[in-house]
Design an enzyme around this catalytic site. Structure first.
Site, PDB file in Angstrom:
ATOM      1  N   ASP A  83       0.825  -1.200   0.000  1.00 42.88           N
ATOM      2  CA  ASP A  83       0.000   0.000   0.000  1.00 42.88           C
ATOM      3  C   ASP A  83       0.860   1.251   0.000  1.00 42.88           C
ATOM      4  OD1 ASP A  83       0.283  -1.672   2.270  1.00 42.88           O
ATOM      5  OD2 ASP A  83      -0.454  -0.046   3.503  1.00 42.88           O
ATOM      6  N   THR A  84       1.143   1.721  -1.175  1.00 40.63           N
ATOM      7  CA  THR A  84       2.035   2.845  -1.438  1.00 40.63           C
ATOM      8  C   THR A  84       1.586   3.411  -2.775  1.00 40.63           C
ATOM      9  OG1 THR A  84       3.818   1.648  -0.309  1.00 40.63           O
ATOM     10  CG2 THR A  84       4.487   3.460  -1.724  1.00 40.63           C
TER      11      THR A  84
END
Length: 541
Positions: free
Chosen positions: A364-365
């Site tokens: 999650d980036t």
């Protein structure tokens, strides 16, 4: 075709969210420079993809302004709160993630909730980039994000995918993160209790007002002002590690890029605690092989690149951490002698052994890359880690969960220490030829970031792919003794690796191993590629 733009362009932006790319494009069309566009896009990313990034996150940004001779990196990794101690979680270890980037602890105390939060750096870095290198007023840069926060966002395919499939290997499920706070439970779920679906609208209470306060006052309100007071009070009431002192003492780190070369190109990336050192080490090793003759994604190609990945992983885990706390042998790791020795071992068919306690770093980036008409370049990767789930009542934004990637065992490169940043694979990179930018790229994707960026660079330089072709080609990775491959790599290729006693894990997904986004500049023309596995676009103007 999704994610592609190949046309005469004076400027270009690529981002993983169409709303963010459009916001940045509008800035460029209105006369803003690459920095103005990138930070505008980044703030919008935090409102339309609020588990991927946000003002309570961390990251790294590389900026190049040729006409002023500026080439710099702003590092804004999250820092361990001062209340943390090296051994506070040592007795809670259940397993290590398979790729060696994170630990699963009893009760998930490092993963979900108030103790998972590191001191955030994103907002301060955004502001510093605008103040030092931008041309627009801060309030104008924040305005598009306020507009998106007021109206809410429509759930896109990748957002829905991550909500439903974004956590595994013993980590807390994403739905648990989304419902952890009262704000999240009301914003992300329908009245029947189910997660909102593709096409549903999400409006997060309080986010628009928080952004208005930040637009008016700058980041000081977040780090030393009234928002800092609200944060500190919430942390105190809920046994959090983060304090007012942590916020008020936070500072970014400004460095020159870490540089190397590959086949005559200059590669500029970030210093530790980012992943650029891994990228340069792998390129140094692979320069000893004629990859174009070996053939793209052949069995032998995958074997060679895999062993370079494993070597960089072993060296990272043994030697690389926060340079303020760990003495890193950068010169040796990036030396020709080390690269040649590793290459000879690969030629002999030797295998690097990657030891593990027991599972990958969360993906999650997000990323944004921009080149403007004056040749100014920005490439920025920013993140929440695996988000903590915490949203302070009335503020709207979710905090990072970056404590989950620290090693709970004392006396190691990645161990917990007050004020320390943990290594991440973030590696925003600019590849130049003769001083002129050729590739501006980066990726979200957890531990796989450096591996995805590596393959995109090889695709462009060794196989003369366009940027879209480079980010769309099927990828593989090895950050353990397993080779992870995407389903578009044929079994007749991987069968040959299994004959050599490699263990191959085949993903059911067609895209993955980071989500590379980038811009290629060749013969004065730009072409952009947004990874088809995400929702993003490349926009030129």
């Amino acid at each position: 075709m999704k994610g592609v733009l190949i046309m005469p362009s004076k400027a270009m932006i690529v981002a993983a969210q169409p709303e963010a790319a459009e916001a940045g494009a509008r800035v460029l069309m209105a006369g803003g420079n690459a920095i103005d566009a990138a930070i505008t896009a980044a703030l919008v990313q935090g409102t339309v993809d609020p588990q991927m990034c946000g003002i309570a996150g961390f990251g790294n940004c590389q900026i190049k302004i040729p006409e002023k001779g500026i080439h710099t990196c702003i590092d804004f990794h999250g820092k361990t709160p001062l209340a943390a101690t090296p051994d506070m979680w040592e007795s809670l270890i259940e397993s290590e993630t398979r790729d060696g980037f994170g630990f699963v602890l009893k009760g998930n105390v490092n993963d979900l909730g108030y103790q998972a939060i590191t001191t955030p750096g994103s907002l301060k870095a955004y502001y510093e980039a605008i103040e030092n290198f931008g041309t627009w007023d801060w309030a104008d840069v924040v305005a598009p994000a306020i507009n998106h926060a007021e109206n809410g966002f429509i759930v896109r395919p990748h957002v829905s995918f991550w909500w439903n499939y974004g956590a595994n290997y013993g980590r807390v499920g994403v739905d648990e993160r989304l419902k952890f706070s009262r704000t999240g439970a009301s914003a992300y779920f329908s009245k029947n209790g189910s997660l909102k679906k593709i096409g549903d609208r999400v409006k997060i209470p309080g986010m628009d007002e928080t952004l208005r306060r930040i637009a008016e006052s700058g980041p000081d309100i977040f780090y030393t002002g009234s928002i800092a007071d609200q944060i500190a009070e919430d942390m105190r009431k809920n046994n959090g590690l983060l304090s007012y002192d942590d916020l008020s003492n936070y500072s970014t780190t400004i460095t020159n890029p870490l540089k190397g070369t590959y086949r005559g190109f200059e590669v500029a990336t970030n210093h530790p605690p980012g992943g650029g050192i891994m990228l340069l080490e792998m390129l140094n090793i692979l320069e000893h092989f004629d990859l174009s003759t070996i053939g793209h994604n052949t069995s032998e190609y995958i074997r060679i690149v895999t062993e370079a990945m494993k070597q960089a992983t072993v060296d990272k885990e043994m030697f690389v951490g926060d340079p303020e706390f760990v003495k890193i042998p950068t010169e040796r790791l990036l030396s020709e002698e080390h690269a040649l020795s590793c290459a000879k071992n690969i030629e002999l068919g030797n295998k690097v052994n990657v030891e593990r306690v027991g599972q990958p770093e969360p993906k999650d980036t997000t990323h944004v890359a921009v080149v403007d008409e004056k040749g100014n370049c920005v490439t920025m990767t920013h993140s929440l880690g695996m988000p903590s789930g915490v949203i302070t009542d009335g503020l709207g934004f979710m905090y990072n969960g970056a404590m989950g990637v620290f090693d709970p065992r004392p006396d190691r490169a990645g161990s917990i220490a007050p004020g320390k940043s943990r290594f991440t694979s973030l590696a925003p990179t600019i590849v130049s030829q003769g001083g002129e930018p050729h590739i501006v790229l980066g990726a979200p994707g957890g531990t796989q970031i450096a591996m995805g960026i590596l393959q995109a660079i090889l695709n462009v330089i060794d196989f003369d792919m366009t940027m879209l072709e480079a980010v769309s080609a099927p990828r593989f990775s090895s950050t353990s003794n397993i080779i992870d491959v995407m389903s578009r790599i044929p079994t007749y290729v991987t069968n040959s690796l299994e004959v050599l006693n490699y263990k191959v894990e085949r993903s059911p997904l067609t895209f993955g191993i980071a989500a590379v986004h980038g811009i290629r500049i060749k013969d004065g023309q730009m072409d952009g590629g947004a990874d088809p596995g995400h929702d993003g676009v490349a926009l030129g103007m």
